[in-house]
Design a protein around this motif. Structure first.
Motif, PDB file in Angstrom:
ATOM      1  N   ARG A 225       0.932  -1.146   0.008  1.00  0.00           N
ATOM      2  CA  ARG A 225      -0.100   0.176  -0.674  1.00  0.00           C
ATOM      3  C   ARG A 225       1.214   1.364  -0.022  1.00  0.00           C
ATOM      4  N   VAL A 226       1.924   0.357   0.106  1.00  0.00           N
ATOM      5  CA  VAL A 226       3.290   2.325   0.705  1.00  0.00           C
ATOM      6  C   VAL A 226       3.506   3.442  -0.706  1.00  0.00           C
ATOM      7  N   LEU A 227       3.047   2.804  -1.842  1.00  0.00           N
ATOM      8  CA  LEU A 227       3.232   3.644  -3.286  1.00  0.00           C
ATOM      9  C   LEU A 227       1.831   4.278  -3.093  1.00  0.00           C
ATOM     10  N   ASP A 228       1.088   3.441  -2.580  1.00  0.00           N
ATOM     11  CA  ASP A 228      -0.544   4.576  -2.870  1.00  0.00           C
ATOM     12  C   ASP A 228      -0.983   6.072  -1.947  1.00  0.00           C
ATOM     13  N   ILE A 229      -0.252   5.643  -0.524  1.00  0.00           N
ATOM     14  CA  ILE A 229       0.012   6.350   0.143  1.00  0.00           C
ATOM     15  C   ILE A 229       0.614   7.521  -0.061  1.00  0.00           C
ATOM     16  N   VAL A 230       2.336   7.057  -0.639  1.00  0.00           N
ATOM     17  CA  VAL A 230       2.888   8.246  -0.796  1.00  0.00           C
ATOM     18  C   VAL A 230       2.748   9.258  -2.225  1.00  0.00           C
ATOM     19  N   ARG A 231       2.224   8.612  -3.072  1.00  0.00           N
ATOM     20  CA  ARG A 231       1.054   9.268  -3.478  1.00  0.00           C
ATOM     21  C   ARG A 231      -0.259  10.170  -3.374  1.00  0.00           C
ATOM     22  N   ASP A 232      -1.050   9.645  -2.250  1.00  0.00           N
ATOM     23  CA  ASP A 232      -1.980  10.253  -2.194  1.00  0.00           C
ATOM     24  C   ASP A 232      -3.287   9.740  -2.477  1.00  0.00           C
ATOM     25  N   THR A 251      11.956   0.740   3.587  1.00  0.00           N
ATOM     26  CA  THR A 251      12.072   0.691   4.654  1.00  0.00           C
ATOM     27  C   THR A 251      10.190   1.133   4.723  1.00  0.00           C
ATOM     28  N   TRP A 252       8.969   1.323   4.315  1.00  0.00           N
ATOM     29  CA  TRP A 252       7.760   1.807   4.885  1.00  0.00           C
ATOM     30  C   TRP A 252       7.235   0.917   4.419  1.00  0.00           C
ATOM     31  N   HIS A 253       7.378  -0.559   3.836  1.00  0.00           N
ATOM     32  CA  HIS A 253       6.675  -1.514   3.487  1.00  0.00           C
ATOM     33  C   HIS A 253       6.114  -2.467   5.235  1.00  0.00           C
ATOM     34  N   GLY A 254       5.056  -2.221   5.774  1.00  0.00           N
ATOM     35  CA  GLY A 254       4.384  -3.246   7.165  1.00  0.00           C
ATOM     36  C   GLY A 254       4.713  -1.879   8.452  1.00  0.00           C
ATOM     37  N   SER A 255       5.540  -0.553   7.774  1.00  0.00           N
ATOM     38  CA  SER A 255       5.456   0.401   8.858  1.00  0.00           C
ATOM     39  C   SER A 255       4.523   1.489   8.719  1.00  0.00           C
ATOM     40  N   GLU A 256       3.334   0.966   7.777  1.00  0.00           N
ATOM     41  CA  GLU A 256       2.476   2.545   6.898  1.00  0.00           C
ATOM     42  C   GLU A 256       1.783   3.740   7.731  1.00  0.00           C
ATOM     43  N   THR A 257       2.098   3.195   9.597  1.00  0.00           N
ATOM     44  CA  THR A 257       1.459   4.195  10.226  1.00  0.00           C
ATOM     45  C   THR A 257       2.454   5.164  10.449  1.00  0.00           C
ATOM     46  N   ASP A 258       4.025   4.697  10.330  1.00  0.00           N
ATOM     47  CA  ASP A 258       5.529   5.412  10.768  1.00  0.00           C
ATOM     48  C   ASP A 258       4.915   6.473   9.261  1.00  0.00           C
ATOM     49  N   LEU A 260       2.378   7.897   7.327  1.00  0.00           N
ATOM     50  CA  LEU A 260       1.486   8.373   7.310  1.00  0.00           C
ATOM     51  C   LEU A 260       2.115   9.824   8.115  1.00  0.00           C
ATOM     52  N   GLU A 261       2.638   9.378   9.417  1.00  0.00           N
ATOM     53  CA  GLU A 261       2.907  10.415  10.281  1.00  0.00           C
ATOM     54  C   GLU A 261       4.131  11.405   9.434  1.00  0.00           C
ATOM     55  N   ASP A 262       4.946  10.805   8.429  1.00  0.00           N
ATOM     56  CA  ASP A 262       6.505  11.730   7.985  1.00  0.00           C
ATOM     57  C   ASP A 262       5.626  11.986   6.581  1.00  0.00           C
ATOM     58  N   LEU A 263       4.254  11.895   6.290  1.00  0.00           N
ATOM     59  CA  LEU A 263       3.946  11.991   4.710  1.00  0.00           C
ATOM     60  C   LEU A 263       4.436  13.041   4.193  1.00  0.00           C
ATOM     61  N   GLU A 264       4.389  14.377   4.394  1.00  0.00           N
ATOM     62  CA  GLU A 264       4.166  15.781   3.350  1.00  0.00           C
ATOM     63  C   GLU A 264       6.070  15.463   3.384  1.00  0.00           C
ATOM     64  N   VAL A 265       7.552  15.856   3.919  1.00  0.00           N
ATOM     65  CA  VAL A 265       8.189  14.855   3.886  1.00  0.00           C
ATOM     66  C   VAL A 265       8.534  13.676   2.286  1.00  0.00           C
ATOM     67  N   GLN A 266       7.887  12.988   2.818  1.00  0.00           N
ATOM     68  CA  GLN A 266       8.003  11.603   2.320  1.00  0.00           C
ATOM     69  C   GLN A 266       7.832  12.141   0.693  1.00  0.00           C
ATOM     70  N   LYS A 267       6.313  12.956   0.324  1.00  0.00           N
ATOM     71  CA  LYS A 267       5.813  13.061  -0.980  1.00  0.00           C
ATOM     72  C   LYS A 267       6.923  14.087  -1.356  1.00  0.00           C
ATOM     73  N   GLU A 268       7.390  15.128  -0.350  1.00  0.00           N
ATOM     74  CA  GLU A 268       8.861  15.740  -1.458  1.00  0.00           C
ATOM     75  C   GLU A 268       9.678  15.371  -1.990  1.00  0.00           C
ATOM     76  N   ILE A 269      10.027  13.794  -0.932  1.00  0.00           N
ATOM     77  CA  ILE A 269      11.612  13.382  -1.660  1.00  0.00           C
ATOM     78  C   ILE A 269      10.950  12.642  -2.835  1.00  0.00           C
ATOM     79  N   TRP A 270       9.351  11.791  -2.115  1.00  0.00           N
ATOM     80  CA  TRP A 270       8.897  10.851  -4.151  1.00  0.00           C
ATOM     81  C   TRP A 270       9.049  11.748  -4.846  1.00  0.00           C
ATOM     82  N   ALA A 271       8.297  13.118  -5.181  1.00  0.00           N
ATOM     83  CA  ALA A 271       8.958  13.652  -6.110  1.00  0.00           C
ATOM     84  C   ALA A 271       9.656  13.790  -6.537  1.00  0.00           C
ATOM     85  N   ASP A 272      10.135  14.726  -6.344  1.00  0.00           N
ATOM     86  CA  ASP A 272      11.690  15.084  -6.786  1.00  0.00           C
ATOM     87  C   ASP A 272      12.407  13.410  -7.027  1.00  0.00           C
ATOM     88  N   ALA A 273      12.412  12.445  -6.761  1.00  0.00           N
ATOM     89  CA  ALA A 273      13.444  11.396  -6.488  1.00  0.00           C
ATOM     90  C   ALA A 273      12.952  10.857  -8.419  1.00  0.00           C
TER      91      ALA A 273
END
Lengths: 320, 320
Positions: A225-232, A251-258, A260-273
């Motif tokens: 589910r990680v890729l849908d979470i980070v892509r909103d 890092t995030w598979h199995g730690s989906e709650t974590d 979600l807590e860091d989502l704004e930062v991770q979304k930027e990292i993802w978009a840049d990557a």
């Protein structure tokens, strides 16, 4: 090669290229349709500008278009818009096709419904689908948990029981002629091929992501589910996406709650990557078929190669 | 029917009955071997009294025996004991076969290694297995996540690359002749059949559990750790067991921590339910193939029926 599928969709080969959101654009769809299989734009969540642009790229090629069914609920105009483009077929996945089937069929456009369970196959037959795609968990991108090996014959039996004329297509893990021949044995009239077309010259895939995937084997993917979470994206919980493992997923598979807590930062990292094609962060939406793939030919050649290999296999390899 | 598998194991049919722990006893193994397939006792975790009793039940039938590899680590005498019974083959699953392969091969007993990944297939070839079983996630009982549709051809390619003579067998979701024909198309020399034999007259399955499973379809199973927790087995985390959904699994699957907190109570409930064949509590260790099965014939007839159906399929169903 003639099967019920080639009759229903007027094809040379009983092969449908999966409408992979973002990866399957007009160039891939056109090359595939020119080869004799059915090329499809991955209309996905319904970005009309993107869909229109890809139809333009495809030019005169008669291509199909795929849509994510649950994403149509709030935006019914997407379907009306796609119907107006007169696609060769419309391919609905992930959700109840009932509210949309009639409009598609009334427009004289063949309706392909992809399902992940026996229960949903019954629903697709009921709404009048011309083609039911039984998609196993091996598939890349979104899907569910049934395996291709059992889902296909079980849906075949249901079609026979209902005395239906719907064409049955196998999807999930089919990347070469062996997969097509096996699908015929299971009762399918043809196949949907995803990852094999994803790894082609015409697919819209960053070259670094592609090169990294070609070096992988089939053990290297997982459903997450990680890729849908980070892509909103608000996907229904039953569906997960199969993608190639990388550092981000580890890092995030199995730690989906974590996450979600860091989502704004991770979304930027993802978009840049994503801009950079950073393979440690951006995961390829690819299936287990990766283990059967080590090159990225032109889509023009893929269907013919599959047919040639399948034909050589269908001569019995044993003596009774 | 002649294939590399029938040559290696001296069989009439290229079919191996899965060594299902507790369900595959001597009566099932003997009936299967008499029919021309390979019958196997499910030696499982290594209860020597049970294994001896089942060999006695099987009488003169030449049968094989399956063992859970990780369970041998602390009790190497189990393997020595089974070797002395001179089984037709020894079938190791779930763990590194390296410490055991030499003893088996030195005794002149064919070694069958079941694997769930491409990586483990390489290991099995390396240790000298005579037969590699590529088991997909569709299978009932323990297994892992790869699908049969991709794992089998990927292991086929690895065998070819290594120039190995090992026989390749497909497992996971194969319940009828369509599954056998599909497995041949994928490159296998034969199949392992589990759930289809589990639903037979000779299997050691409570009649209520069996009747309940026959009414199910392939959507009704899931992979879970719950059944190992409640039975107190210390399975490596990578392996889960596929079983039929019921009230007990619906309660505890996904709530494993709560189950561990209430374990002593739930173990008693489980043990009591097992005596009574209470289908709300005791789950059937069955695969997705349940959707293809609605009767429990004698094991004597199963292999022949599969062969007959496969033979009728292997005449190409389409025209090139």
């Amino acid at each position: 090669m003639k099967t019920r599928l080639t009759d229903v969709l007027d094809l040379k080969y009983p092969i449908i290229q999966a409408p992979m959101a973002f990866a399957a654009g007009g160039a891939l769809a056109a090359a595939t349709s020119h080869s004799g299989a059915l090329g499809m734009i991955g209309g996905g969540y319904g970005d009309l500008d993107w869909i229109d642009a890809q139809f333009e790229v495809a030019g005169q090629a008669h291509i199909g278009c795929g849509l994510i069914t649950w994403a149509l609920a709030d935006r019914p105009w997407i379907l009306r818009h796609v119907i107006k483009r007169n696609p060769k077929a419309i391919y609905l996945s992930f959700g109840d096709p009932a509210p949309y089937a009639e409009d598609i069929l009334n427009a004289g456009i063949p309706l392909i419904c992809q399902v992940q369970t026996w229960k949903d196959a019954r629903r697709a037959i009921e709404v009048g689908a011309n083609v039911v795609v039984a998609q196993g968990s091996e598939a890349g991108g979104h899907g569910e948990n049934r395996g291709t090996m059992t889902l296909v014959p079980e849906v075949f039996d249901e079609i026979a029981k209902q005395n239906s004329n719907v064409a049955l297509v196998a999807a999930g893990g089919i990347a070469d002629g062996r997969g097509l021949a096996a699908s015929f044995a299971l009762g399918a009239d043809g196949v949907v091929v995803g990852t094999r077309y994803w790894a082609s010259k015409e697919a819209l895939v960053h070259p670094r992501i592609l090169a990294n995937a070609l070096a992988a084997n089939g053990d290297d993917t997982l459903r997450t589910r990680v890729l849908d979470i980070v892509r909103d994206y608000d996907w229904p919980r039953r569906y997960t996406a199969r993608a190639q493992r990388n550092a981000f997923l580890n890092t995030w598979h199995g730690s989906e709650t974590d996450l979600l807590e860091d989502l704004e930062v991770q979304k930027e990292i993802w978009a840049d990557a994503q801009q950079r094609g950073d393979t440690a962060t951006v995961a390829a939406f690819a299936g287990e078929g990766l283990g059967l793939i080590d090159s990225a030919p032109s889509a023009q050649d893929i269907a013919g190669n599959i047919i040639e290999q399948a034909s050589s296999i269908l001569v019995p390899k044993f003596k009774v």
